[in-house]
Design a protein around this motif. Structure first.
Motif, PDB file in Angstrom:
ATOM      1  N   VAL A   5       0.840  -1.200   0.000  1.00  0.00           N
ATOM      2  CA  VAL A   5       0.000   0.000   0.000  1.00  0.00           C
ATOM      3  C   VAL A   5       0.877   1.252   0.000  1.00  0.00           C
ATOM      4  CG1 VAL A   5      -1.983  -1.089   1.119  1.00  0.00           C
ATOM      5  CG2 VAL A   5      -0.164  -0.107   2.539  1.00  0.00           C
ATOM      6  N   THR A   6       2.127   1.094  -0.384  1.00  0.00           N
ATOM      7  CA  THR A   6       3.112   2.175  -0.384  1.00  0.00           C
ATOM      8  C   THR A   6       3.863   2.165  -1.717  1.00  0.00           C
ATOM      9  OG1 THR A   6       4.862   0.795   0.558  1.00  0.00           O
ATOM     10  CG2 THR A   6       3.397   1.928   2.120  1.00  0.00           C
ATOM     11  N   PRO A   7       4.798   3.099  -1.935  1.00  0.00           N
ATOM     12  CA  PRO A   7       5.551   3.097  -3.196  1.00  0.00           C
ATOM     13  C   PRO A   7       6.416   1.863  -3.417  1.00  0.00           C
ATOM     14  CG  PRO A   7       5.638   5.260  -2.193  1.00  0.00           C
ATOM     15  CD  PRO A   7       5.012   4.365  -1.184  1.00  0.00           C
ATOM     16  N   ILE A   8       6.714   1.097  -2.381  1.00  0.00           N
ATOM     17  CA  ILE A   8       7.436  -0.169  -2.549  1.00  0.00           C
ATOM     18  C   ILE A   8       6.540  -1.106  -3.344  1.00  0.00           C
ATOM     19  CG2 ILE A   8       8.394  -2.184  -1.358  1.00  0.00           C
ATOM     20  CD1 ILE A   8       8.872  -0.267   1.066  1.00  0.00           C
ATOM     21  N   THR A   9       7.032  -1.586  -4.480  1.00  0.00           N
ATOM     22  CA  THR A   9       6.213  -2.428  -5.365  1.00  0.00           C
ATOM     23  C   THR A   9       6.905  -3.767  -5.607  1.00  0.00           C
ATOM     24  OG1 THR A   9       5.408  -0.411  -6.450  1.00  0.00           O
ATOM     25  CG2 THR A   9       4.991  -2.507  -7.569  1.00  0.00           C
TER      26      THR A   9
ATOM     27  N   GLY B 120      18.062  -0.325 -20.581  1.00  0.00           N
ATOM     28  CA  GLY B 120      18.101  -1.247 -19.458  1.00  0.00           C
ATOM     29  C   GLY B 120      17.388  -0.690 -18.232  1.00  0.00           C
ATOM     30  N   ILE B 121      16.957  -1.613 -17.388  1.00  0.00           N
ATOM     31  CA  ILE B 121      16.297  -1.245 -16.130  1.00  0.00           C
ATOM     32  C   ILE B 121      17.053  -1.878 -14.976  1.00  0.00           C
ATOM     33  CG2 ILE B 121      14.204  -1.499 -14.741  1.00  0.00           C
ATOM     34  CD1 ILE B 121      12.598  -1.315 -17.286  1.00  0.00           C
ATOM     35  N   PHE B 122      17.375  -1.071 -13.995  1.00  0.00           N
ATOM     36  CA  PHE B 122      18.097  -1.503 -12.805  1.00  0.00           C
ATOM     37  C   PHE B 122      17.079  -1.828 -11.729  1.00  0.00           C
ATOM     38  CE2 PHE B 122      21.061   0.038  -9.174  1.00  0.00           C
ATOM     39  CZ  PHE B 122      21.536  -1.252  -8.968  1.00  0.00           C
ATOM     40  N   ALA B 123      16.836  -3.130 -11.506  1.00  0.00           N
ATOM     41  CA  ALA B 123      15.905  -3.598 -10.480  1.00  0.00           C
ATOM     42  C   ALA B 123      16.411  -4.955 -10.016  1.00  0.00           C
ATOM     43  CB  ALA B 123      14.493  -3.692 -11.027  1.00  0.00           C
ATOM     44  N   MET B 124      16.893  -5.012  -8.793  1.00  0.00           N
ATOM     45  CA  MET B 124      17.580  -6.205  -8.307  1.00  0.00           C
ATOM     46  C   MET B 124      16.605  -7.264  -7.797  1.00  0.00           C
ATOM     47  SD  MET B 124      20.879  -5.897  -8.694  1.00  0.00           S
ATOM     48  CE  MET B 124      21.818  -6.768  -7.438  1.00  0.00           C
TER      49      MET B 124
ATOM     50  N   GLY C 107      10.564 -19.387  -1.739  1.00  0.00           N
ATOM     51  CA  GLY C 107       9.397 -19.402  -2.611  1.00  0.00           C
ATOM     52  C   GLY C 107       8.694 -18.070  -2.766  1.00  0.00           C
ATOM     53  N   LYS C 108       9.257 -17.017  -2.143  1.00  0.00           N
ATOM     54  CA  LYS C 108       8.653 -15.689  -2.216  1.00  0.00           C
ATOM     55  C   LYS C 108       9.595 -14.677  -2.881  1.00  0.00           C
ATOM     56  CE  LYS C 108       4.853 -16.602   0.166  1.00  0.00           C
ATOM     57  NZ  LYS C 108       3.478 -16.438  -0.382  1.00  0.00           N
ATOM     58  N   ALA C 109      10.466 -15.149  -3.756  1.00  0.00           N
ATOM     59  CA  ALA C 109      11.409 -14.254  -4.429  1.00  0.00           C
ATOM     60  C   ALA C 109      10.658 -13.252  -5.299  1.00  0.00           C
ATOM     61  CB  ALA C 109      12.391 -15.051  -5.261  1.00  0.00           C
ATOM     62  N   ARG C 110      11.313 -12.114  -5.502  1.00  0.00           N
ATOM     63  CA  ARG C 110      10.643 -11.025  -6.213  1.00  0.00           C
ATOM     64  C   ARG C 110      11.656 -10.048  -6.804  1.00  0.00           C
ATOM     65  NH1 ARG C 110       8.141  -9.392  -0.601  1.00  0.00           N
ATOM     66  NH2 ARG C 110       8.248 -11.646  -0.558  1.00  0.00           N
ATOM     67  N   ILE C 111      11.167  -9.202  -7.678  1.00  0.00           N
ATOM     68  CA  ILE C 111      11.859  -7.963  -8.039  1.00  0.00           C
ATOM     69  C   ILE C 111      11.177  -6.857  -7.239  1.00  0.00           C
ATOM     70  CG2 ILE C 111      12.383  -6.307  -9.853  1.00  0.00           C
ATOM     71  CD1 ILE C 111      13.814  -8.877 -10.391  1.00  0.00           C
ATOM     72  N   ARG C 112      11.955  -6.097  -6.473  1.00  0.00           N
ATOM     73  CA  ARG C 112      11.353  -5.001  -5.709  1.00  0.00           C
ATOM     74  C   ARG C 112      11.586  -3.700  -6.460  1.00  0.00           C
ATOM     75  NH1 ARG C 112      13.368  -2.741   0.096  1.00  0.00           N
ATOM     76  NH2 ARG C 112      15.173  -2.352  -1.218  1.00  0.00           N
ATOM     77  N   VAL C 113      10.483  -3.113  -6.933  1.00  0.00           N
ATOM     78  CA  VAL C 113      10.561  -1.842  -7.654  1.00  0.00           C
ATOM     79  C   VAL C 113      10.354  -0.707  -6.658  1.00  0.00           C
ATOM     80  CG1 VAL C 113       9.510  -0.394  -9.427  1.00  0.00           C
ATOM     81  CG2 VAL C 113       9.725  -2.864  -9.795  1.00  0.00           C
ATOM     82  N   MET C 114      11.264   0.267  -6.691  1.00  0.00           N
ATOM     83  CA  MET C 114      11.186   1.424  -5.809  1.00  0.00           C
ATOM     84  C   MET C 114      10.874   2.663  -6.653  1.00  0.00           C
ATOM     85  SD  MET C 114      11.739  -0.124  -2.987  1.00  0.00           S
ATOM     86  CE  MET C 114      12.138   1.059  -1.696  1.00  0.00           C
TER      87      MET C 114
END
Length: 396
Positions: free
Chosen positions: A320-324, A347-351, A361-368
């Motif tokens: 519910v915040t800018p952390i996506t 390119g996009i820098f997103a680790m 089992g909950k791995a993700r790309i965290r977009v800030m």
């Protein structure tokens, strides 16, 4: 002779095979919406620069002027000969900004948790802590020697169960929660936790690292968001995210902050924050007090990007915040997704984020998301995420 470090090689190989070995990229430019990373200009969806202040001209000017006046380092710990007038000015400004009696400025948000927890509780005391609290909270709790009792993530009923089953067995009790959880972007039910703690006489502490500059009026944080200003006993913050600089803050009641000044080991035994960093933080407070425009832009960008990701079919969790968080499941998928984002043009820098930072089992790309992103930047990100998501079968 046997290789006494052979076990490290084995463990590193295991991490590689599981997709959990961290690749550290090298930054070749100032932090902004576009950055040079490993020699390539890329769109930055990775840093915590919520308001775009990390390279703001007013902050840079303030830092440069402070170097000329104060030099490059205090050369002492705060309690001996390192407390500058600038440090006290910042502490007073931050206390006023947060609506509390006093504040203590330390070297980082991580240090702030290690500094604040052990003076408040020790052997014979108990800490109630959210299962997904940040590593700095976990380490601070361990350093305290208090009994650590975990309640399920943001689960008020489980928190009350743990408290009622244990509260009478200990001398003092402290409840600690993150305000905004950095990997999922969800918020603690701070108002309900406060009421629960009030009923049981429990000391309250919230880590607002990802809420400062983001939530509340003009970015005053999660305590302001819930209209609890001055009621929480301890508010922990960082100046390295929305404020764009460096350092941590412990804010709250004067009696508590005075006690922590006497007992906090990171404060007592580690050199003071530089004048340049402190002056830049003061400039950031100035900007936030002058206008809410950057906070509003951050939220406009957040709503736009999240809606685009949902329409594309991505699972962005409970944020519910800018952390996506772009939920992908397996760490190997998250690593491959991140590699393809970086290799794209542009390119996009997103680790990738995997275990142990998040559960198996909950791995993700965290977009800030940042206020510094333009709508074109967000459109570029949405287009590239969608294309790669389809290539990898993450979305239809």
């Amino acid at each position: 002779m046997a290789d006494k470090f052979a076990w490290i090689t084995e463990e590193m190989n295991a991490l590689e095979g599981q997709g959990l070995r961290t690749t550290i990229r090298t930054i070749g430019s100032a932090c902004g919406p576009w950055m040079v990373v490993d020699g390539k200009r890329v769109l930055n969806f990775c840093t915590n620069n919520y308001l775009g202040l990390a390279n703001h001209p007013r902050l840079k000017q303030a830092a440069q002027e402070a170097v000329e006046q104060w030099g490059v380092g205090p050369a002492a710990v705060r309690s001996i000969a390192g407390t500058l007038e600038l440090h006290r000015q910042l502490e007073q400004r931050l206390a006023a900004f947060k609506g509390v009696e006093d504040a203590l400025y330390v070297q980082s948000g991580f240090c702030a948790n290690q500094a604040a927890i052990p003076p408040m509780v020790g052997k014979g005391d108990v800490i109630f802590t959210d299962r997904l609290n940040h590593a700095s909270i976990i380490d601070g709790c361990r350093l305290s020697s208090a009994k650590i009792l975990v309640y399920e993530h943001c689960d008020l009923a489980d928190c009350e169960r743990v408290i009622t089953e244990n509260i009478g067995q200990y001398r003092r009790a402290l409840l600690i929660t993150d305000g905004v959880f950095s990997m999922d972007g969800d918020m603690a039910p701070l108002d309900q936790l406060f009421e629960l703690c009030e009923r049981h006489g429990i000391i309250t502490m919230v880590d607002d690292a990802h809420g400062e500059g983001v939530l509340g009026h003009g970015g005053r944080g999660i305590v302001d968001h819930f209209q609890l200003n001055g009621k929480f006993d301890l508010e922990i913050g960082t100046l390295s995210k929305a404020f764009g600089v460096m350092g941590g803050v412990i804010a709250g009641k004067k009696v508590v902050i005075d006690w922590i000044r006497q007992k906090a080991r990171p404060f007592l035994f580690s050199s003071a924050v530089t004048a340049a960093d402190t002056a830049a933080c003061l400039a950031a407070v100035d900007l936030l007090e002058e206008s809410t425009a950057l906070v509003q832009k951050l939220w406009d960008n957040t709503r736009y990007f999240k809606e685009g990701m949902r329409q594309a079919g991505f699972d962005i969790g409970a944020s519910v915040t800018p952390i996506t968080p772009v939920m992908l499941g397996e760490a190997t998928v998250a690593q491959e997704f991140s590699r393809r984002l970086f290799a794209a043009e542009p390119g996009i820098f997103a680790m990738p984020i995997g275990f142990p930072t998040v559960p198996q089992g909950k791995a993700r790309i965290r977009v800030m998301i940042s206020a510094a992103h333009t709508q074109d930047d967000l459109e570029t990100g949405l287009k590239t995420f969608t294309s790669i998501g389809r290539e990898l079968g993450v979305i239809g």
